[in-house]
Every structure is written in structure tokens, then in C-alpha cells.
Design a protein around this motif. Sequence first.
Motif, PDB file in Angstrom:
ATOM      1  N   LEU A 153      85.119  64.589  92.307  1.00 38.40           N
ATOM      2  CA  LEU A 153      86.187  64.308  93.263  1.00 38.40           C
ATOM      3  C   LEU A 153      87.598  64.225  92.671  1.00 38.40           C
ATOM      4  O   LEU A 153      88.527  64.828  93.214  1.00 38.40           O
ATOM      5  CB  LEU A 153      85.867  63.002  94.012  1.00 38.40           C
ATOM      6  N   PRO A 154      87.819  63.475  91.595  1.00 36.63           N
ATOM      7  CA  PRO A 154      89.210  63.178  91.206  1.00 36.63           C
ATOM      8  C   PRO A 154      90.000  64.349  90.651  1.00 36.63           C
ATOM      9  O   PRO A 154      91.231  64.374  90.770  1.00 36.63           O
ATOM     10  CB  PRO A 154      89.063  62.072  90.153  1.00 36.63           C
ATOM     11  N   GLY A 155      89.350  65.331  90.041  1.00 42.86           N
ATOM     12  CA  GLY A 155      90.086  66.414  89.417  1.00 42.86           C
ATOM     13  C   GLY A 155      90.931  67.210  90.391  1.00 42.86           C
ATOM     14  O   GLY A 155      92.105  67.517  90.117  1.00 42.86           O
ATOM     15  N   ALA A 156      90.355  67.551  91.551  1.00 43.79           N
ATOM     16  CA  ALA A 156      91.101  68.329  92.545  1.00 43.79           C
ATOM     17  C   ALA A 156      92.294  67.541  93.069  1.00 43.79           C
ATOM     18  O   ALA A 156      93.386  68.098  93.262  1.00 43.79           O
ATOM     19  CB  ALA A 156      90.176  68.713  93.705  1.00 43.79           C
ATOM     20  N   PHE A 157      92.107  66.239  93.308  1.00 42.17           N
ATOM     21  CA  PHE A 157      93.217  65.413  93.783  1.00 42.17           C
ATOM     22  C   PHE A 157      94.288  65.268  92.704  1.00 42.17           C
ATOM     23  O   PHE A 157      95.483  65.241  93.003  1.00 42.17           O
ATOM     24  CB  PHE A 157      92.708  64.040  94.217  1.00 42.17           C
ATOM     25  N   ALA A 158      93.850  65.183  91.442  1.00 45.90           N
ATOM     26  CA  ALA A 158      94.814  65.070  90.343  1.00 45.90           C
ATOM     27  C   ALA A 158      95.600  66.361  90.158  1.00 45.90           C
ATOM     28  O   ALA A 158      96.759  66.337  89.760  1.00 45.90           O
ATOM     29  CB  ALA A 158      94.087  64.709  89.046  1.00 45.90           C
ATOM     30  N   THR A 195     101.964  63.826  83.856  1.00 45.48           N
ATOM     31  CA  THR A 195     101.843  64.937  82.913  1.00 45.48           C
ATOM     32  C   THR A 195     101.565  66.265  83.597  1.00 45.48           C
ATOM     33  O   THR A 195     101.627  67.323  82.944  1.00 45.48           O
ATOM     34  CB  THR A 195     100.722  64.662  81.898  1.00 45.48           C
ATOM     35  N   LEU A 196     101.259  66.259  84.877  1.00 42.39           N
ATOM     36  CA  LEU A 196     100.989  67.510  85.579  1.00 42.39           C
ATOM     37  C   LEU A 196     102.274  68.304  85.763  1.00 42.39           C
ATOM     38  O   LEU A 196     103.244  67.813  86.353  1.00 42.39           O
ATOM     39  CB  LEU A 196     100.350  67.223  86.943  1.00 42.39           C
ATOM     40  N   ASP A 197     102.289  69.528  85.278  1.00 48.73           N
ATOM     41  CA  ASP A 197     103.419  70.421  85.472  1.00 48.73           C
ATOM     42  C   ASP A 197     103.478  70.825  86.944  1.00 48.73           C
ATOM     43  O   ASP A 197     102.472  71.243  87.521  1.00 48.73           O
ATOM     44  CB  ASP A 197     103.240  71.660  84.588  1.00 48.73           C
ATOM     45  N   ALA A 198     104.658  70.697  87.542  1.00 48.84           N
ATOM     46  CA  ALA A 198     104.806  71.025  88.963  1.00 48.84           C
ATOM     47  C   ALA A 198     104.376  72.454  89.261  1.00 48.84           C
ATOM     48  O   ALA A 198     103.893  72.756  90.363  1.00 48.84           O
ATOM     49  CB  ALA A 198     106.254  70.812  89.403  1.00 48.84           C
ATOM     50  N   ASN A 199     104.520  73.343  88.291  1.00 46.36           N
ATOM     51  CA  ASN A 199     104.130  74.738  88.491  1.00 46.36           C
ATOM     52  C   ASN A 199     102.620  74.929  88.562  1.00 46.36           C
ATOM     53  O   ASN A 199     102.144  75.970  89.014  1.00 46.36           O
ATOM     54  CB  ASN A 199     104.686  75.619  87.362  1.00 46.36           C
ATOM     55  N   ASN A 200     101.869  73.916  88.097  1.00 50.05           N
ATOM     56  CA  ASN A 200     100.406  74.015  88.082  1.00 50.05           C
ATOM     57  C   ASN A 200      99.753  73.256  89.231  1.00 50.05           C
ATOM     58  O   ASN A 200      98.522  73.126  89.254  1.00 50.05           O
ATOM     59  CB  ASN A 200      99.853  73.498  86.747  1.00 50.05           C
ATOM     60  N   LYS A 201     100.543  72.740  90.157  1.00 54.32           N
ATOM     61  CA  LYS A 201      99.971  72.010  91.287  1.00 54.32           C
ATOM     62  C   LYS A 201      99.104  72.934  92.138  1.00 54.32           C
ATOM     63  O   LYS A 201      99.474  74.069  92.419  1.00 54.32           O
ATOM     64  CB  LYS A 201     101.073  71.376  92.143  1.00 54.32           C
ATOM     65  N   GLN A 202      97.941  72.419  92.539  1.00 54.81           N
ATOM     66  CA  GLN A 202      97.011  73.166  93.366  1.00 54.81           C
ATOM     67  C   GLN A 202      96.981  72.567  94.773  1.00 54.81           C
ATOM     68  O   GLN A 202      97.378  71.422  94.981  1.00 54.81           O
ATOM     69  CB  GLN A 202      95.599  73.127  92.763  1.00 54.81           C
ATOM     70  N   THR A 203      96.507  73.318  95.723  1.00 57.81           N
ATOM     71  CA  THR A 203      96.398  72.810  97.091  1.00 57.81           C
ATOM     72  C   THR A 203      95.031  72.165  97.302  1.00 57.81           C
ATOM     73  O   THR A 203      94.052  72.517  96.635  1.00 57.81           O
ATOM     74  CB  THR A 203      96.574  73.941  98.120  1.00 57.81           C
ATOM     75  N   SER A 206      95.947  75.820  83.387  1.00 62.27           N
ATOM     76  CA  SER A 206      96.537  75.749  84.731  1.00 62.27           C
ATOM     77  C   SER A 206      95.663  75.024  85.741  1.00 62.27           C
ATOM     78  O   SER A 206      96.120  74.678  86.826  1.00 62.27           O
ATOM     79  CB  SER A 206      96.839  77.167  85.244  1.00 62.27           C
ATOM     80  N   ILE A 207      94.387  74.787  85.416  1.00 67.06           N
ATOM     81  CA  ILE A 207      93.491  74.076  86.339  1.00 67.06           C
ATOM     82  C   ILE A 207      92.753  72.975  85.582  1.00 67.06           C
ATOM     83  O   ILE A 207      91.552  72.771  85.748  1.00 67.06           O
ATOM     84  CB  ILE A 207      92.489  75.039  87.020  1.00 67.06           C
ATOM     85  N   ALA A 208      93.502  72.236  84.764  1.00 71.01           N
ATOM     86  CA  ALA A 208      92.882  71.243  83.888  1.00 71.01           C
ATOM     87  C   ALA A 208      92.156  70.156  84.666  1.00 71.01           C
ATOM     88  O   ALA A 208      91.104  69.663  84.240  1.00 71.01           O
ATOM     89  CB  ALA A 208      93.939  70.610  82.978  1.00 71.01           C
ATOM     90  N   GLY A 209      92.705  69.751  85.831  1.00 71.38           N
ATOM     91  CA  GLY A 209      92.057  68.711  86.618  1.00 71.38           C
ATOM     92  C   GLY A 209      90.713  69.163  87.145  1.00 71.38           C
ATOM     93  O   GLY A 209      89.700  68.458  87.002  1.00 71.38           O
TER      94      GLY A 209
END
Length: 418
Positions: A71-76, A195-203, A344-347
Amino acid sequence: MSLKTPPNAKVIGERELIFLVALMMSIHALSIDGMLPALDNMARELHVIDGNKRQLVVAVFLLCGGLGTLLPGAFADRFGRRPVLLFALFIYSILSVGVAMVHDFTTLLVLRGIQGLLSAGLIVIPNAIIRDRYEGDKMAKLLSIVGAVFITVPVIAPSAGQAVLLFAGWRWIFLILAMLALVASAWVWIRLPETLDANNKQTIDIPVIARNMTTAFFTRASVGYVLGTSLLIGAVFGYVNSAQQLIGEHFGAGEWFPVVFGGTAAMMIVSSLVNSRIVERFGARRVSHTGVLLFILVSLGQVWVSHAHPGQLVWFLPLMATNLALLGFLGANFGSIAMQPFASIAGAASSIQAFFRMFGAAVVGLFIGQAYDGTAHPFALALLICSVCALLLVLFSEKGRLFRRLHGPRIATSASHL
């Protein structure tokens, strides 16, 4: 290689980051090892008669924690690392207080399960944070240092739990854990930058999440290391689940349990620190491949000793300490290699890999623990089987070649899949 901190972020030094990450992961570990000395007390007070049933206090937390890692990775990846961590710490604290108040064993197991499920961010997000800032053998070095601090917990946790029992009941173990989680929450709130780069944010989109997790798991270069880690940690979880019975009953050293358990686990601290010093020189692959081969040899020794010298702690102890020492050269390096392709998808990668590592390890550990038959035979055989299978999985990921040292980052978009 160190990566840049996102613009306008608060600055946290490498050393402070290591200790903060280790603290968050240690809180999770304390929920496993801290109450081992209290299992007898809990069983008596909550009217549990079956000796193996008391293992469920640990096993249920591990199983639900493994499930919760999905669960937490996608939200992160969408909202950032900080809010997910703060939620996990808050819910952990509340449920620790709830466990401390129960008077029924079934209710205790339910609360432990919910706690493991909802606080899984404590073991998922730290890896994503480190991957956000570091990569390659530098990441392996940092994970080894974190591991050394983190592994200190199993060494002192049983003794700490025993110390609490000298002055108060087992319920205070959970109350102390709740307070520790609140301290960690304050530290994260005040000091940890996003630490999450804004460019790597996922939906938050099921197909996107599924695609990212599928990529993170089915990349050939990673999957063998993820599943191999699951088997090796599972063997150790089997030791944790049955340690009180194995050491106290089979070897007749119940009064020495905290010392014996902590002493064997202490070897992981030493090996993790050594690994942090040598991994950048020799490479994560060379170190970990050597480690898994030695693990198999030591496990063969465990099988022989369990038959040739049953019930003799003096034979079991050095081999168990060596097994755990070798794990210090495997866990961080396997994890670093598995995470390397997924900047780019570390979470999402951390979530799916943690799921297979933790849930898979919990299942393996549960079977090993429940197989306890009054001897060390099942555990010794499990060590051998798990380590051999781990080697085969690593060979699959490495296309049959060990001891290679790869240079430069490997990116998910170019990684080979199954």
C-alpha cells in the motif's frame, strides 16, 4: 553516487538521515523482538495453552506487515515520503496503546494484524528515501550502515523486553513502543525533507500502479534478488519464531535466552559495518555472491550438527552466529541491487519488493516455526533449502554468471524483463 536534494528542501546530513531511517525501521523490528521474553507471560495471562500458538503474536504481525507493504509505496510516489511516514508512525502508536489494553488473545492478534498492515510504511519508505538520494554501491553502503544500526535492535530488544518485565508487566513493552513512535514522528516532522522529486510524482491510478509494480517485480535483474532475500530472511524469521522454544527447551538455556539470542544477532552488526566499508571497493555483487555461497556451507554444517550433536548449544551457537553474520553481507546488497533500476518509481518498487521480501519471508518463517518438533532438525534443513534456492534465484537474475561488477546506473525503461 549521491544525488541532489530537491530544491527548497530542508537539509539533513547523511549521518542524521542514517540514524533517522534506522530508528523508523527499528521501531518495526522492536515489534517483533521486543516481546519475545514476554511471550510466556502473555500466554499465561491470556490463557493460551498451545506452545506454538504463542508464536502467532510475532507471526501475525509479520504476515500482515508483509501484506501492508503493497500500500504505502504508491501513495508515497504520489503524495511524498513524509506524509506516509507520519501516518504510519501515528497509527503504530495508537495501536500499540490498544494492544497494551487487551484482555483477550484473539483481540490481541487482530490488533497486531491491523498494526502490521497499516504501519508497513516504516519498512517501505526508508528504502525509497535512500533510493531518492543515492544509487549503486553508494546506496549499498548506506543501506549497510542503516542495517548495522537497525540490526542492533534484535541484539538489545530481548534484553530490553526482559528489563521491562523486571519492573512492570508485558503491557508496558507496547506502551514504550507507542512513546518511541511519537518521538520518531516529531523527528520526521521537524527534520526530514521531502525527498521525492516533483518530476517523479505518479498518479493514484490502478493501471499506473499495477504497471509500475509489475515493472519493478518482473525485471529480471531484480526478481531473483527479491525472492532470494525473501527466502533468506524467512529462514531467520523461522529462527525468531521458534527461538524461545529452541533455545529454552531444546538447548535448556531459557534463563540465558536474551544473551544467546542477542549474541548471535550481534554478529550481523559487525558484518553490516564491515560490508559498508568494503562494498564500494569490491561491489555489491561480488560481496553478496560470496556471502550466499558461504551461507550454504554453514547451513550444511547446521544440518550435520543437528544430527551429530543434538541439544548441544556449544555446537549450534557458533554456526548460528555465522549464519547471521553472513546475512549482513546479503540483505543490504541484495536490496541495493534489486532497487538500482527504479529511480523514477522508487516508491512502487520499494512496496512490491518489500511485499515479496516481508510477506514471503513471514510465510516461510511461519512454516519453519510451526515445524518445530522439539529438535533443531527442521530449522537446520530449512536454512540449507532456503540458501540453495536463493543461489539459484540469483543465478537466474545474473543469467548464470556470478561475481560480475556492473558500472553505471541501470534504468527501468531499459531493463530486461522476464
